[in-house]
Structures are given as C-alpha cells and as structure tokens.
Design a protein around this motif. Sequence first.
Motif, short mmCIF file in Angstrom:
data_model
loop_
_atom_site.label_atom_id
_atom_site.label_comp_id
_atom_site.label_asym_id
_atom_site.label_seq_id
_atom_site.Cartn_x
_atom_site.Cartn_y
_atom_site.Cartn_z
N VAL A 29 0.80 -1.19 0.11
CA VAL A 29 0.12 0.10 0.00
C VAL A 29 0.91 1.09 -0.13
O VAL A 29 1.83 1.24 0.84
N ILE A 30 0.55 2.08 -0.91
CA ILE A 30 1.34 3.36 -0.98
C ILE A 30 0.24 4.50 -0.83
O ILE A 30 -0.51 4.74 -1.54
N THR A 31 0.64 5.46 0.01
CA THR A 31 -0.12 6.39 0.51
C THR A 31 0.59 7.77 0.32
O THR A 31 1.70 7.89 0.50
N GLY A 32 0.15 8.86 0.00
CA GLY A 32 0.53 10.15 0.06
C GLY A 32 -0.27 11.32 -0.28
O GLY A 32 -1.42 10.86 -1.10
N ARG A 33 0.20 12.66 -0.42
CA ARG A 33 -0.71 13.67 -0.95
C ARG A 33 -1.15 13.52 -2.39
O ARG A 33 -0.24 12.62 -3.04
N ARG A 34 -2.11 14.11 -3.02
CA ARG A 34 -2.10 14.05 -4.50
C ARG A 34 -1.01 14.83 -5.13
O ARG A 34 -0.44 15.93 -4.58
N ARG A 35 -0.81 14.42 -6.37
CA ARG A 35 0.21 15.03 -7.24
C ARG A 35 1.74 14.70 -6.75
O ARG A 35 2.30 15.86 -6.90
N ILE A 36 2.21 14.08 -5.80
CA ILE A 36 3.55 14.01 -5.56
C ILE A 36 4.45 12.96 -6.19
O ILE A 36 5.49 12.70 -5.96
N GLY A 37 3.61 12.07 -7.14
CA GLY A 37 4.43 11.09 -7.80
C GLY A 37 4.34 9.48 -7.32
O GLY A 37 5.07 8.73 -7.65
N LYS A 38 3.37 9.37 -6.81
CA LYS A 38 3.03 7.81 -6.19
C LYS A 38 2.93 7.27 -7.55
O LYS A 38 3.59 5.99 -7.64
N THR A 39 2.36 7.28 -8.40
CA THR A 39 2.08 6.57 -9.54
C THR A 39 3.18 6.45 -10.19
O THR A 39 3.91 5.39 -10.94
N SER A 40 3.97 7.39 -10.69
CA SER A 40 5.33 7.50 -11.47
C SER A 40 6.27 6.58 -10.45
O SER A 40 7.05 5.99 -11.08
N LEU A 41 6.28 6.63 -9.22
CA LEU A 41 7.20 5.92 -8.41
C LEU A 41 7.17 4.41 -8.78
O LEU A 41 7.73 3.41 -8.97
N ILE A 42 5.71 3.89 -8.73
CA ILE A 42 5.25 2.60 -8.70
C ILE A 42 5.60 2.05 -9.94
O ILE A 42 6.37 1.08 -10.23
N LEU A 43 5.47 2.87 -11.12
CA LEU A 43 5.77 2.42 -12.47
C LEU A 43 7.07 2.33 -12.62
O LEU A 43 7.45 1.59 -13.55
N LYS A 44 7.87 3.44 -12.25
CA LYS A 44 9.28 3.24 -12.41
C LYS A 44 9.75 1.98 -11.76
O LYS A 44 10.88 1.34 -12.49
N ALA A 45 9.42 1.70 -10.60
CA ALA A 45 10.03 0.39 -10.05
C ALA A 45 9.67 -0.96 -10.75
O ALA A 45 10.47 -1.72 -10.57
N LEU A 46 8.48 -0.62 -11.54
CA LEU A 46 7.95 -2.04 -12.13
C LEU A 46 8.32 -1.85 -13.73
O LEU A 46 7.63 -2.71 -14.38
N GLU A 47 8.94 -0.75 -14.18
CA GLU A 47 9.19 -0.70 -15.68
C GLU A 47 9.71 -2.04 -16.23
O GLU A 47 10.82 -2.70 -15.36
N ASN A 48 9.69 -2.53 -17.30
CA ASN A 48 10.21 -3.67 -18.05
C ASN A 48 9.40 -4.84 -17.44
O ASN A 48 9.84 -5.87 -17.36
#
Length: 154
Positions: A29-48
């Motif tokens: 579970v990842i939580t945090g304020r809106r627009r701080i990059g949660k989605t980008s962080l997850i997708l970066k960690a799971l790229e490829n």
Amino acid sequence: MKFYNRTKEIAILQEKKKQAYEDHSMFTVITGRRRIGKTSLILKALENETVIYLFAGRNNEADLCNLYTKEIEQQLRIFVPPMNKFSDIFQFLLEQGTKMKFSIVIDEFQEFININPSVYSDIQNYWDRYKNKTHINFVVSGSVYSLITKMTIC
C-alpha cells in the motif's frame, strides 16, 4: 520523469515484486498527498515488467470493468470474458496468478468506496484464499490516508 532521492523506495518496491514472484503474492500500500508522484514511482519500480494498471476512476462499476478487461487482455495476452463486477475481475486475476507472474497496480484505490464499497471485503476474501498459491505483486495507491488505512488494515 527524473527521480531524486527515491532509490530506497524503488528498491523496496522491486524487492516486494521479487518476493511475490519467487515465494508468494505480496500486497503493498502506497499513500501520500495528491500529485506527489506515487504512480510514477510505482511504474518506475516496475518498468520492463508485466503490469496491469487499473485506475479507479469515478465511473460506474460496469464501465470500469470493461476498461479493466481490455487492459488485462493487452498486458497478459489472454482472452478475458466480459465481466461487470470488480470482484469477478479480481478473482480472475488471482486465478491467472497461479499460472503466471505479474503485477497489479490499482491507482486511487480509495475511490472504490464511491463505486462499490463491497469491493474491499471481496478483495480481502479472494486475497486470503489465493495469496499463498499465486505469484502476484499487488500494489494499491491512494491519496486519502485515513480511508486507505481503514480499508487495508485488518
């Protein structure tokens, strides 16, 4: 997007994925304020990797399920029968997780409270039944900390 000082967070997400693929499914579970990059962080960690990205938008459940089945077909390259309930989709994904390894990311997870509040108990039910015999890296993210905490802590 360039990440600054996020190597530790990326490494943790990649380690959880590795554990899910090698041992049994993992739930993060990842939580945090809106627009701080949660989605980008997850997708970066799971790229490829094979990632099924599901955004919990404020649509009705049947419309979301239609979008989700298309995403699943595209990412897993399998036929997905039409489904109108998220619980059916989640069970289908867990069944696929007995045969293959992949990640599921549900973004804005807290929005299911507006779509179908029973989704959380359905997820818990199926997760408890399948988590030890599947190899799925299951990640949810959301911006309403109190709601995410209430929904994910058993």
